[in-house]
Design an enzyme around this catalytic site. Structure first.
Site, PDB file in Angstrom:
ATOM      1  N   ASP A  63       0.815  -1.225   0.000  1.00 28.30           N
ATOM      2  CA  ASP A  63       0.000   0.000   0.000  1.00 28.30           C
ATOM      3  C   ASP A  63       0.847   1.273   0.000  1.00 28.30           C
ATOM      4  OD1 ASP A  63      -2.137  -1.860   0.471  1.00 28.30           O
ATOM      5  OD2 ASP A  63      -1.763  -1.703   2.621  1.00 28.30           O
ATOM      6  N   GLU A 272     -11.720  -0.198  -3.077  1.00 30.30           N
ATOM      7  CA  GLU A 272     -10.858   0.338  -2.021  1.00 30.30           C
ATOM      8  C   GLU A 272      -9.692   1.081  -2.665  1.00 30.30           C
ATOM      9  OE1 GLU A 272      -9.434  -3.001   0.221  1.00 30.30           O
ATOM     10  OE2 GLU A 272      -8.188  -3.765  -1.409  1.00 30.30           O
TER      11      GLU A 272
END
Length: 369
Positions: A63, A272
């Site tokens: 991420d 997301e």
């Protein structure tokens, strides 16, 4: 291209093949070090373009939120660990408990690990699962935004501050009022206004906030029928960058006919990992489609949308999740992302970077990992 299910079936073989690499992993280092590991041999399956190499190999990272601060690239990733928790759709096996902050003087240059910048134990209101963060800078202060489950196991978004981009960061005593779900991404516009984008389905709990309040009895997953998709949220940030300045709004994503994308449109709808960047006066909202494993983008005229779907940025990577950031460095644009090259396990990931290329009309060329 094969979906993640093929990779998951092969995970044991991949894990065995990379056992020597995985053996050097550690989740306890707090000492500033420089990564000097030589790149591994390229995977022969990545025939369409050279395989980008993991930026760090001594810890697992995911991420990646990349920014240029004071002429240097800083990366704020998740720090994956082997927690021994079985995989499930709520993501309990992603049991991260701190952040390591990384920096580079140039793209693909040596990476410095500045150690732990923030840990769950240092957040007064936190319970568990410190997921994907982001960072910002304003008026001499660096801000680290993070999602973590509170002591009632509900994801909230917090903020921590530091005088240095490498931390350490000190968390505020309470989460940001009105915040929920996961994946905060902060965009600072040229007019000085800043906005936070956030939200994620399934384990990210966004589907439990449809009434404006958390519903513990709501479905574990989003609707799958021909109803409007659940979208990310956006809120303007206050001048001190620690609060919402106004209501939380939906990030509307439309199709080419101007109609909302549907929940059943799983190759285009939001799941997301939202990110916003600005290019030639247009606002590009990019995100993960989740269970179809694409990174896609939509374009709008305002930072709050609406945004019109335009196409795929990156096809599926090895591993279940896909999460990214997009940043300009010395006149070129780059996408930071992750896959599971080192471990073969979807919860033990490694971050990478590759150049982002565009057409003359501003459209983004699709990357095939």
């Amino acid at each position: 291209m094969p979906t993640h299910f093929s990779f998951r079936r092969c995970a044991p073989l991949l894990a065995a093949a990379t056992a020597l690499l995985g053996a050097c992993q550690s989740n306890t280092s707090t000492t500033e070090t420089t990564a000097t590991t030589k790149p591994a041999a390229a995977d022969s399956a990545a025939a369409k373009q050279p395989l980008s190499q993991p930026l760090v190999k001594d810890i697992y990272t995911a991420d990646p939120s990349a920014h240029v601060f004071a002429g240097k690239i800083y990366i704020y990733p998740s720090h994956d660990i082997e927690a021994g928790i079985p995989e499930n759709d709520k993501g309990d096996h992603f049991a991260m408990n701190d952040y390591h902050i990384l920096s580079m003087d140039s793209v693909n240059g040596p990476v410095t690990d500045h150690g732990v910048g923030l840990a769950v134990k240092d957040i007064p209101w936190a319970g568990r699962q410190l997921w994907a963060p982001d960072a910002a800078f304003k008026n001499g202060t660096y801000y680290l935004y993070f999602p973590v489950k509170d002591k009632q196991d509900v994801f909230r978004i917090g903020v921590a501050t530091s005088t240095s981009p490498s931390g350490p960061f000190k968390a505020e005593a309470t989460p940001i009022a009105g915040s929920f779900s996961i994946d905060p991404a902060v965009f600072q516009d040229t007019d000085g206004n800043a906005y936070m984008y956030f939200g994620g389905l399934w384990g990210g709990q966004l589907q439990r906030w449809q009434t404006g309040k958390y519903d513990a009895n709501a479905a574990e997953k989003e609707p799958s029928t021909a109803v409007p998709a659940l979208n990310a949220r956006v809120a303007k940030l206050s001048a001190d960058m620690k609060h919402f300045d106004g209501p939380v709004q939906e990030v509307k994503i439309l199709d080419e006919a101007g109609k909302p994308l549907l929940a059943s449109d799983t190759k285009r709808r939001f799941f997301e990992g939202g990110w916003l960047h600005k290019y030639q006066g247009k606002y590009y909202f990019s995100y993960s489609t989740g269970d179809t494993h694409l990174l896609v983008y939509a374009v709008g005229d305002k930072p709050t949308g609406p945004f019109t779907y335009k196409g795929v940025i990156m096809e599926p990577v090895q591993g279940w999740t896909t999460h990214h950031s997009i940043v300009e460095v010395k006149g070129k644009w780059y996408i930071f992302y992750h896959d599971t090259q080192l471990s073969g396990k979807t919860w033990l990931r490694n971050i990478k970077v590759t150049e982002l290329k565009r057409g003359a009309d501003g459209s983004i060329e699709t990357i095939v990992p």
